[in-house]
Design a protein around this motif. Sequence first.
Motif, PDB file in Angstrom:
ATOM      1  N   ALA A   1       7.451   7.002   2.609  1.00  0.00           N
ATOM      2  CA  ALA A   1       8.064   5.776   2.088  1.00  0.00           C
ATOM      3  C   ALA A   1       7.267   4.593   2.625  1.00  0.00           C
ATOM      4  O   ALA A   1       6.733   4.644   3.733  1.00  0.00           O
ATOM      5  CB  ALA A   1       9.524   5.665   2.512  1.00  0.00           C
ATOM      6  N   SER A   2       7.177   3.528   1.833  1.00  0.00           N
ATOM      7  CA  SER A   2       6.391   2.358   2.228  1.00  0.00           C
ATOM      8  C   SER A   2       7.173   1.075   2.004  1.00  0.00           C
ATOM      9  O   SER A   2       7.960   0.967   1.057  1.00  0.00           O
ATOM     10  CB  SER A   2       5.083   2.296   1.429  1.00  0.00           C
ATOM     11  OG  SER A   2       4.255   3.402   1.716  1.00  0.00           O
ATOM     12  N   PHE A   3       6.909   0.114   2.874  1.00  0.00           N
ATOM     13  CA  PHE A   3       7.450  -1.227   2.692  1.00  0.00           C
ATOM     14  C   PHE A   3       6.523  -2.016   1.772  1.00  0.00           C
ATOM     15  O   PHE A   3       5.359  -1.659   1.566  1.00  0.00           O
ATOM     16  CB  PHE A   3       7.581  -1.930   4.045  1.00  0.00           C
ATOM     17  CG  PHE A   3       8.580  -1.289   4.962  1.00  0.00           C
ATOM     18  CD1 PHE A   3       9.932  -1.558   4.828  1.00  0.00           C
ATOM     19  CD2 PHE A   3       8.170  -0.417   5.964  1.00  0.00           C
ATOM     20  CE1 PHE A   3      10.866  -0.967   5.674  1.00  0.00           C
ATOM     21  CE2 PHE A   3       9.091   0.176   6.820  1.00  0.00           C
ATOM     22  CZ  PHE A   3      10.447  -0.090   6.661  1.00  0.00           C
ATOM     23  N   ASP A   4       7.037  -3.105   1.226  1.00  0.00           N
ATOM     24  CA  ASP A   4       6.230  -3.943   0.354  1.00  0.00           C
ATOM     25  C   ASP A   4       4.999  -4.475   1.084  1.00  0.00           C
ATOM     26  O   ASP A   4       5.072  -4.826   2.271  1.00  0.00           O
ATOM     27  CB  ASP A   4       7.055  -5.132  -0.137  1.00  0.00           C
ATOM     28  CG  ASP A   4       8.031  -4.761  -1.236  1.00  0.00           C
ATOM     29  OD1 ASP A   4       7.753  -3.800  -1.977  1.00  0.00           O
ATOM     30  OD2 ASP A   4       9.073  -5.437  -1.354  1.00  0.00           O
ATOM     31  N   PRO A   5       3.859  -4.575   0.395  1.00  0.00           N
ATOM     32  CA  PRO A   5       2.687  -5.236   0.990  1.00  0.00           C
ATOM     33  C   PRO A   5       3.012  -6.678   1.350  1.00  0.00           C
ATOM     34  O   PRO A   5       3.768  -7.360   0.648  1.00  0.00           O
ATOM     35  CB  PRO A   5       1.647  -5.168  -0.136  1.00  0.00           C
ATOM     36  CG  PRO A   5       2.075  -4.015  -0.990  1.00  0.00           C
ATOM     37  CD  PRO A   5       3.573  -4.029  -0.947  1.00  0.00           C
TER      38      PRO A   5
ATOM     39  N   ALA B   1       0.130  -4.290 -10.244  1.00  0.00           N
ATOM     40  CA  ALA B   1      -0.857  -3.198 -10.194  1.00  0.00           C
ATOM     41  C   ALA B   1      -1.496  -3.112  -8.812  1.00  0.00           C
ATOM     42  O   ALA B   1      -1.743  -2.007  -8.294  1.00  0.00           O
ATOM     43  CB  ALA B   1      -1.921  -3.414 -11.260  1.00  0.00           C
ATOM     44  N   GLN B   2      -1.794  -4.267  -8.210  1.00  0.00           N
ATOM     45  CA  GLN B   2      -2.377  -4.263  -6.863  1.00  0.00           C
ATOM     46  C   GLN B   2      -1.388  -3.732  -5.841  1.00  0.00           C
ATOM     47  O   GLN B   2      -1.775  -3.030  -4.899  1.00  0.00           O
ATOM     48  CB  GLN B   2      -2.824  -5.677  -6.495  1.00  0.00           C
ATOM     49  CG  GLN B   2      -4.050  -6.146  -7.258  1.00  0.00           C
ATOM     50  CD  GLN B   2      -4.319  -7.629  -7.110  1.00  0.00           C
ATOM     51  OE1 GLN B   2      -3.404  -8.416  -6.825  1.00  0.00           O
ATOM     52  NE2 GLN B   2      -5.562  -8.033  -7.313  1.00  0.00           N
ATOM     53  N   ARG B   3      -0.115  -4.048  -6.028  1.00  0.00           N
ATOM     54  CA  ARG B   3       0.906  -3.525  -5.127  1.00  0.00           C
ATOM     55  C   ARG B   3       0.944  -2.008  -5.187  1.00  0.00           C
ATOM     56  O   ARG B   3       0.963  -1.334  -4.156  1.00  0.00           O
ATOM     57  CB  ARG B   3       2.285  -4.093  -5.479  1.00  0.00           C
ATOM     58  CG  ARG B   3       3.384  -3.568  -4.578  1.00  0.00           C
ATOM     59  CD  ARG B   3       4.780  -3.800  -5.123  1.00  0.00           C
ATOM     60  NE  ARG B   3       5.777  -3.231  -4.217  1.00  0.00           N
ATOM     61  CZ  ARG B   3       6.056  -1.931  -4.137  1.00  0.00           C
ATOM     62  NH1 ARG B   3       5.421  -1.061  -4.911  1.00  0.00           N
ATOM     63  NH2 ARG B   3       6.957  -1.500  -3.279  1.00  0.00           N
ATOM     64  N   VAL B   4       0.949  -1.460  -6.390  1.00  0.00           N
ATOM     65  CA  VAL B   4       0.976  -0.005  -6.560  1.00  0.00           C
ATOM     66  C   VAL B   4      -0.255   0.626  -5.908  1.00  0.00           C
ATOM     67  O   VAL B   4      -0.161   1.646  -5.216  1.00  0.00           O
ATOM     68  CB  VAL B   4       1.054   0.359  -8.053  1.00  0.00           C
ATOM     69  CG1 VAL B   4       0.813   1.854  -8.267  1.00  0.00           C
ATOM     70  CG2 VAL B   4       2.413  -0.045  -8.626  1.00  0.00           C
ATOM     71  N   GLU B   5      -1.421   0.003  -6.103  1.00  0.00           N
ATOM     72  CA  GLU B   5      -2.651   0.550  -5.549  1.00  0.00           C
ATOM     73  C   GLU B   5      -2.648   0.492  -4.020  1.00  0.00           C
ATOM     74  O   GLU B   5      -3.045   1.447  -3.341  1.00  0.00           O
ATOM     75  CB  GLU B   5      -3.851  -0.215  -6.099  1.00  0.00           C
ATOM     76  CG  GLU B   5      -5.199   0.198  -5.538  1.00  0.00           C
ATOM     77  CD  GLU B   5      -5.614   1.615  -5.915  1.00  0.00           C
ATOM     78  OE1 GLU B   5      -6.641   2.077  -5.394  1.00  0.00           O
ATOM     79  OE2 GLU B   5      -4.908   2.263  -6.716  1.00  0.00           O
ATOM     80  N   ALA B   6      -2.176  -0.624  -3.451  1.00  0.00           N
ATOM     81  CA  ALA B   6      -2.150  -0.760  -1.995  1.00  0.00           C
ATOM     82  C   ALA B   6      -1.226   0.273  -1.360  1.00  0.00           C
ATOM     83  O   ALA B   6      -1.565   0.898  -0.348  1.00  0.00           O
ATOM     84  CB  ALA B   6      -1.713  -2.169  -1.613  1.00  0.00           C
TER      85      ALA B   6
ATOM     86  N   ARG C   1     -11.139  -6.281  -5.519  1.00  0.00           N
ATOM     87  CA  ARG C   1     -11.120  -4.992  -4.817  1.00  0.00           C
ATOM     88  C   ARG C   1     -10.180  -5.032  -3.615  1.00  0.00           C
ATOM     89  O   ARG C   1     -10.017  -6.075  -2.977  1.00  0.00           O
ATOM     90  CB  ARG C   1     -12.522  -4.622  -4.332  1.00  0.00           C
ATOM     91  CG  ARG C   1     -13.522  -4.281  -5.407  1.00  0.00           C
ATOM     92  CD  ARG C   1     -14.885  -4.025  -4.782  1.00  0.00           C
ATOM     93  NE  ARG C   1     -15.349  -5.197  -4.047  1.00  0.00           N
ATOM     94  CZ  ARG C   1     -16.145  -5.142  -2.974  1.00  0.00           C
ATOM     95  NH1 ARG C   1     -16.532  -3.979  -2.475  1.00  0.00           N
ATOM     96  NH2 ARG C   1     -16.535  -6.269  -2.380  1.00  0.00           N
ATOM     97  N   ILE C   2      -9.579  -3.890  -3.311  1.00  0.00           N
ATOM     98  CA  ILE C   2      -8.783  -3.725  -2.099  1.00  0.00           C
ATOM     99  C   ILE C   2      -9.602  -2.899  -1.129  1.00  0.00           C
ATOM    100  O   ILE C   2     -10.028  -1.779  -1.447  1.00  0.00           O
ATOM    101  CB  ILE C   2      -7.437  -3.043  -2.404  1.00  0.00           C
ATOM    102  CG1 ILE C   2      -6.560  -3.964  -3.263  1.00  0.00           C
ATOM    103  CG2 ILE C   2      -6.719  -2.676  -1.105  1.00  0.00           C
ATOM    104  CD1 ILE C   2      -5.259  -3.332  -3.700  1.00  0.00           C
ATOM    105  N   LEU C   3      -9.844  -3.446   0.051  1.00  0.00           N
ATOM    106  CA  LEU C   3     -10.651  -2.778   1.071  1.00  0.00           C
ATOM    107  C   LEU C   3      -9.813  -2.568   2.323  1.00  0.00           C
ATOM    108  O   LEU C   3      -9.150  -3.493   2.796  1.00  0.00           O
ATOM    109  CB  LEU C   3     -11.885  -3.621   1.420  1.00  0.00           C
ATOM    110  CG  LEU C   3     -12.828  -3.975   0.264  1.00  0.00           C
ATOM    111  CD1 LEU C   3     -13.920  -4.922   0.756  1.00  0.00           C
ATOM    112  CD2 LEU C   3     -13.440  -2.725  -0.345  1.00  0.00           C
TER     113      LEU C   3
END
Length: 362
Positions: A203-207, A229-234, A262-264
Amino acid sequence: MKTIPPGSTIGILGGGQLGRMTALAAARLGYRCHIYASEADPPAALVAAAHTEAGFDDAAALDRFAQAVDVVTLEWENVPAWTVERLAERVPVRPGAGVLAVCQERVAEKRFVAGLGIGVTRFAPVPDERALPGAIAEAGLPAVMKTTRLGYDGKGQTALRDAAGAGEALDRIGGGPAILEAMVDFAFEFSVVTVRGLDGSVASFDPVENRHANHVLAETLAPAPITAAQRVEAVRIAERIAVALDLVGVLGVEMFLARDGRILVNELAPRPHNSGHWTMDACACCQFEQLVRAVCGLPLGSTTRHHDAIMTNLLGDDVLGWPAILAEPGARLHLYGKAEARPGRKMGHVNRLFPIGQRPDR
């Protein structure tokens, strides 16, 4: 899978504020905590049932500690591997030595994440000064040079903008081994705190967005200003790393949102994370309770965010403003019980909550 029921004792390696807040969360669920730390009067011990004052290399003290607890977790990832391995022969330790082997050494960490096909900054190992020319050619300039072990809140790192200053930069951080990381043109830094249970559930908390002052986290804004979409990817990235590590516990994953979208991944922390403190007041189940649930084999709690939040660290003399914070409607003050307020030292934090979508900066 063996559940460790309420009434049992959780051993915590490290006595800082993360251990303190874990012990408070554990007490709400009916657990006792036993703190193992080298300090005589650490913040976590003030709210725990027991405290062993001893070094991480004290075999006899570790053995006694293992006999007194039912499971061990940690609030500091730089516990020596030998310590964890000795304890693990006698009592479950979560997360285990395999997780620490990756997260304690920055080159190993970067290679692990990159090996999963997840984006990281360009980097190169710098075992000694002779390796500097090759590392600069591989990572490029400008870059940040960091010690491969230890170092936090800006300690153990320095900027490198030209090759002529490379040797001096390496000396400033102790002469190596080090890692050279290319500077990233990023919009902002953000993070995801994820938790993985003993049964493999995740389980994850919101970015959340993280803002720093003098290399120390100053504010966390929940949620981060990213697209759906970035939230889902992170979240997918953080959870994939947790599963690949075979982690049982909490993982903080620091990331950059590059200006090109990009997410790094920047760094990993296999423990509760400063950027997750907002969850104490804005979520159904906070990161500290999630850690207790995970290491004891309990079902994970809900990570649902019921408020937007701004978490502000109280650094050094900021803590002297506690009377005004207590008088502020809606502010949630958390103090760590530290006796001395030094510049940049984390003395506490305050969470300010807002209805969803109504945070003032949005």
